[in-house]
Design a protein around this motif. Structure first.
Motif, PDB file in Angstrom:
ATOM      1  N   MET A  45      -1.504  39.271 -27.413  1.00  0.00           N
ATOM      2  CA  MET A  45      -0.811  40.135 -28.370  1.00  0.00           C
ATOM      3  C   MET A  45      -0.590  39.343 -29.656  1.00  0.00           C
ATOM      4  SD  MET A  45       1.942  41.720 -25.678  1.00  0.00           S
ATOM      5  CE  MET A  45       2.716  42.875 -26.784  1.00  0.00           C
ATOM      6  N   THR A  46      -0.439  40.061 -30.767  1.00  0.00           N
ATOM      7  CA  THR A  46      -0.193  39.418 -32.048  1.00  0.00           C
ATOM      8  C   THR A  46       1.144  38.681 -32.005  1.00  0.00           C
ATOM      9  OG1 THR A  46      -1.411  41.176 -33.147  1.00  0.00           O
ATOM     10  CG2 THR A  46      -0.014  39.813 -34.538  1.00  0.00           C
ATOM     11  N   ILE A  47       1.099  37.414 -32.327  1.00  0.00           N
ATOM     12  CA  ILE A  47       2.285  36.541 -32.254  1.00  0.00           C
ATOM     13  C   ILE A  47       3.414  37.023 -33.153  1.00  0.00           C
ATOM     14  CG2 ILE A  47       3.124  34.212 -32.786  1.00  0.00           C
ATOM     15  CD1 ILE A  47       1.497  34.132 -30.343  1.00  0.00           C
ATOM     16  N   LEU A  48       3.090  37.444 -34.358  1.00  0.00           N
ATOM     17  CA  LEU A  48       4.119  37.815 -35.324  1.00  0.00           C
ATOM     18  C   LEU A  48       4.909  39.063 -34.932  1.00  0.00           C
ATOM     19  CD1 LEU A  48       2.317  37.003 -38.697  1.00  0.00           C
ATOM     20  CD2 LEU A  48       4.196  35.751 -37.606  1.00  0.00           C
ATOM     21  N   GLU A  49       4.459  39.793 -33.916  1.00  0.00           N
ATOM     22  CA  GLU A  49       5.181  40.987 -33.466  1.00  0.00           C
ATOM     23  C   GLU A  49       6.363  40.651 -32.560  1.00  0.00           C
ATOM     24  OE1 GLU A  49       2.401  43.659 -31.637  1.00  0.00           O
ATOM     25  OE2 GLU A  49       1.190  43.807 -33.454  1.00  0.00           O
ATOM     26  N   HIS A  50       6.552  39.384 -32.256  1.00  0.00           N
ATOM     27  CA  HIS A  50       7.589  38.967 -31.302  1.00  0.00           C
ATOM     28  C   HIS A  50       8.649  38.109 -31.984  1.00  0.00           C
ATOM     29  CE1 HIS A  50       5.104  40.453 -28.041  1.00  0.00           C
ATOM     30  NE2 HIS A  50       4.079  39.870 -28.630  1.00  0.00           N
ATOM     31  N   ASP A  51       9.901  38.328 -31.601  1.00  0.00           N
ATOM     32  CA  ASP A  51      11.011  37.526 -32.115  1.00  0.00           C
ATOM     33  C   ASP A  51      11.028  36.149 -31.450  1.00  0.00           C
ATOM     34  OD1 ASP A  51      11.820  39.676 -33.642  1.00  0.00           O
ATOM     35  OD2 ASP A  51      13.502  40.221 -32.354  1.00  0.00           O
ATOM     36  N   TRP A  67      -2.192  29.675 -29.188  1.00  0.00           N
ATOM     37  CA  TRP A  67      -0.905  30.180 -29.666  1.00  0.00           C
ATOM     38  C   TRP A  67      -0.114  30.716 -28.489  1.00  0.00           C
ATOM     39  CZ3 TRP A  67       0.735  29.255 -34.434  1.00  0.00           C
ATOM     40  CH2 TRP A  67      -0.203  28.986 -35.426  1.00  0.00           C
ATOM     41  N   PHE A  68       1.198  30.570 -28.550  1.00  0.00           N
ATOM     42  CA  PHE A  68       2.075  31.074 -27.497  1.00  0.00           C
ATOM     43  C   PHE A  68       3.181  31.907 -28.136  1.00  0.00           C
ATOM     44  CE2 PHE A  68       0.001  27.326 -25.888  1.00  0.00           C
ATOM     45  CZ  PHE A  68      -0.426  27.737 -24.630  1.00  0.00           C
ATOM     46  N   SER A  69       3.411  33.082 -27.581  1.00  0.00           N
ATOM     47  CA  SER A  69       4.379  34.041 -28.120  1.00  0.00           C
ATOM     48  C   SER A  69       5.811  33.565 -28.002  1.00  0.00           C
ATOM     49  CB  SER A  69       4.251  35.388 -27.393  1.00  0.00           C
ATOM     50  OG  SER A  69       2.952  35.885 -27.552  1.00  0.00           O
ATOM     51  N   GLN A  70       6.037  32.634 -27.103  1.00  0.00           N
ATOM     52  CA  GLN A  70       7.343  31.996 -27.027  1.00  0.00           C
ATOM     53  C   GLN A  70       7.153  30.571 -26.543  1.00  0.00           C
ATOM     54  OE1 GLN A  70       9.281  34.858 -24.098  1.00  0.00           O
ATOM     55  NE2 GLN A  70      10.112  32.921 -23.375  1.00  0.00           N
ATOM     56  N   VAL A  71       8.120  29.726 -26.865  1.00  0.00           N
ATOM     57  CA  VAL A  71       8.054  28.307 -26.536  1.00  0.00           C
ATOM     58  C   VAL A  71       7.934  28.104 -25.024  1.00  0.00           C
ATOM     59  CG1 VAL A  71       9.353  26.142 -26.611  1.00  0.00           C
ATOM     60  CG2 VAL A  71       9.223  27.601 -28.643  1.00  0.00           C
ATOM     61  N   ARG A  72       8.649  28.889 -24.254  1.00  0.00           N
ATOM     62  CA  ARG A  72       8.603  28.756 -22.796  1.00  0.00           C
ATOM     63  C   ARG A  72       7.162  28.832 -22.293  1.00  0.00           C
ATOM     64  NH1 ARG A  72      11.928  30.599 -18.017  1.00  0.00           N
ATOM     65  NH2 ARG A  72      10.377  31.069 -16.404  1.00  0.00           N
ATOM     66  N   ASP A  73       6.354  29.731 -22.860  1.00  0.00           N
ATOM     67  CA  ASP A  73       4.967  29.875 -22.425  1.00  0.00           C
ATOM     68  C   ASP A  73       4.156  28.610 -22.726  1.00  0.00           C
ATOM     69  OD1 ASP A  73       5.605  32.441 -21.617  1.00  0.00           O
ATOM     70  OD2 ASP A  73       4.607  33.415 -23.313  1.00  0.00           O
ATOM     71  N   GLY A  74       4.378  28.024 -23.893  1.00  0.00           N
ATOM     72  CA  GLY A  74       3.685  26.786 -24.230  1.00  0.00           C
ATOM     73  C   GLY A  74       4.070  25.650 -23.300  1.00  0.00           C
ATOM     74  N   LEU A  75       5.360  25.550 -22.986  1.00  0.00           N
ATOM     75  CA  LEU A  75       5.809  24.494 -22.080  1.00  0.00           C
ATOM     76  C   LEU A  75       5.337  24.761 -20.655  1.00  0.00           C
ATOM     77  CD1 LEU A  75       9.396  23.707 -23.426  1.00  0.00           C
ATOM     78  CD2 LEU A  75       7.177  22.811 -24.148  1.00  0.00           C
ATOM     79  N   ALA A  76       5.217  26.033 -20.280  1.00  0.00           N
ATOM     80  CA  ALA A  76       4.677  26.378 -18.962  1.00  0.00           C
ATOM     81  C   ALA A  76       3.225  25.914 -18.864  1.00  0.00           C
ATOM     82  CB  ALA A  76       4.787  27.882 -18.710  1.00  0.00           C
ATOM     83  N   TYR A  77       2.474  26.070 -19.944  1.00  0.00           N
ATOM     84  CA  TYR A  77       1.090  25.600 -19.953  1.00  0.00           C
ATOM     85  C   TYR A  77       1.046  24.089 -19.725  1.00  0.00           C
ATOM     86  CZ  TYR A  77      -3.769  25.048 -21.385  1.00  0.00           C
ATOM     87  OH  TYR A  77      -5.117  24.756 -21.410  1.00  0.00           O
ATOM     88  N   ILE A  78       1.916  23.362 -20.429  1.00  0.00           N
ATOM     89  CA  ILE A  78       1.967  21.898 -20.301  1.00  0.00           C
ATOM     90  C   ILE A  78       2.326  21.483 -18.877  1.00  0.00           C
ATOM     91  CG2 ILE A  78       3.283  19.835 -20.962  1.00  0.00           C
ATOM     92  CD1 ILE A  78       3.630  21.125 -23.742  1.00  0.00           C
ATOM     93  N   LYS A  79       3.323  22.138 -18.290  1.00  0.00           N
ATOM     94  CA  LYS A  79       3.870  21.734 -16.995  1.00  0.00           C
ATOM     95  C   LYS A  79       3.117  22.322 -15.795  1.00  0.00           C
ATOM     96  CE  LYS A  79       7.701  19.818 -18.861  1.00  0.00           C
ATOM     97  NZ  LYS A  79       8.214  18.499 -18.616  1.00  0.00           N
ATOM     98  N   SER A  80       2.172  23.207 -16.034  1.00  0.00           N
ATOM     99  CA  SER A  80       1.451  23.852 -14.946  1.00  0.00           C
ATOM    100  C   SER A  80       0.615  22.842 -14.165  1.00  0.00           C
ATOM    101  CB  SER A  80       0.527  24.945 -15.504  1.00  0.00           C
ATOM    102  OG  SER A  80      -0.283  25.455 -14.478  1.00  0.00           O
TER     103      SER A  80
END
Length: 175
Positions: A45-51, A67-80
């Motif tokens: 989904m388009t990143i800019l559409e999310h708070d 790109w990650f729509s929220q920081v949690r998703d980026g950190l989940a990628y790192i920690k997976s």
């Protein structure tokens, strides 16, 4: 004896080199401006559409960031545990410099390994999951935690469970 000294010197140099390369990656690309074309890695989904704050991540061998729509998703990628790609650098929005939650910024990026994250606050990210809110200023992170709950942690202190645990379907109802 001479062999032992030179071996010790070599070992010390290798250890120090390893520490230096973990602390800063000289070949890491700089962050880029978030544009309307950026799509979330998981949701497409388009990143800019999310708070809320976002993340961008560079992998070895790839010219463009994930790109990650929220920081949690980026950190989940790192920690997976399944994640195998070499991560060169991860950037997150610096909420110390954000206009507000709805407009976290398109150019105010900081390295995730340099950020202070507020974990377990009542903040909900762009995809409706609890958010880990990044700040360049420890004082700003502490103030946010006092106001919205949670605790301040550095990236290395955030457990995989914090970002990989299932999210209660009703957790996003209280932003």
């Amino acid at each position: 004896m001479m062999f032992a000294r030179s071996s010790l010197a070599l070992l010390t140099a290798l250890v120090l080199t390893g520490c230096a390369s973990e602390a800063s990656t000289p070949d890491a690309p700089d962050p880029i401006t978030l544009t309307a074309e950026a799509a979330g890695h998981y949701c497409q989904m388009t990143i800019l559409e999310h708070d809320g704050p976002k993340a961008q991540m560079y992998l070895a061998g790839y010219e463009h960031p994930l790109w990650f729509s929220q920081v949690r998703d980026g950190l989940a990628y790192i920690k997976s545990p399944e994640q195998e790609a070499k991560i060169l650098v991860t950037y997150v929005n610096d909420m110390s410099k954000a206009k507000n939650w709805s407009e976290p910024g398109v150019d105010n990026w900081i390295r995730a390994d340099e950020a202070y994250f507020v974990v377990h606050s009542d903040a909900i990210g762009g995809m409706g999951a609890p958010e880990l809110v990044p700040f360049s200023s420890e004082a700003d992170a502490i103030a946010f935690a006092k106001n919205r709950g949670g605790m301040v942690k550095r990236l290395g202190d955030i457990s995989a469970e914090t970002v990989l645990a299932p999210v209660d379907a009703h957790e996003g109802d209280h932003q």
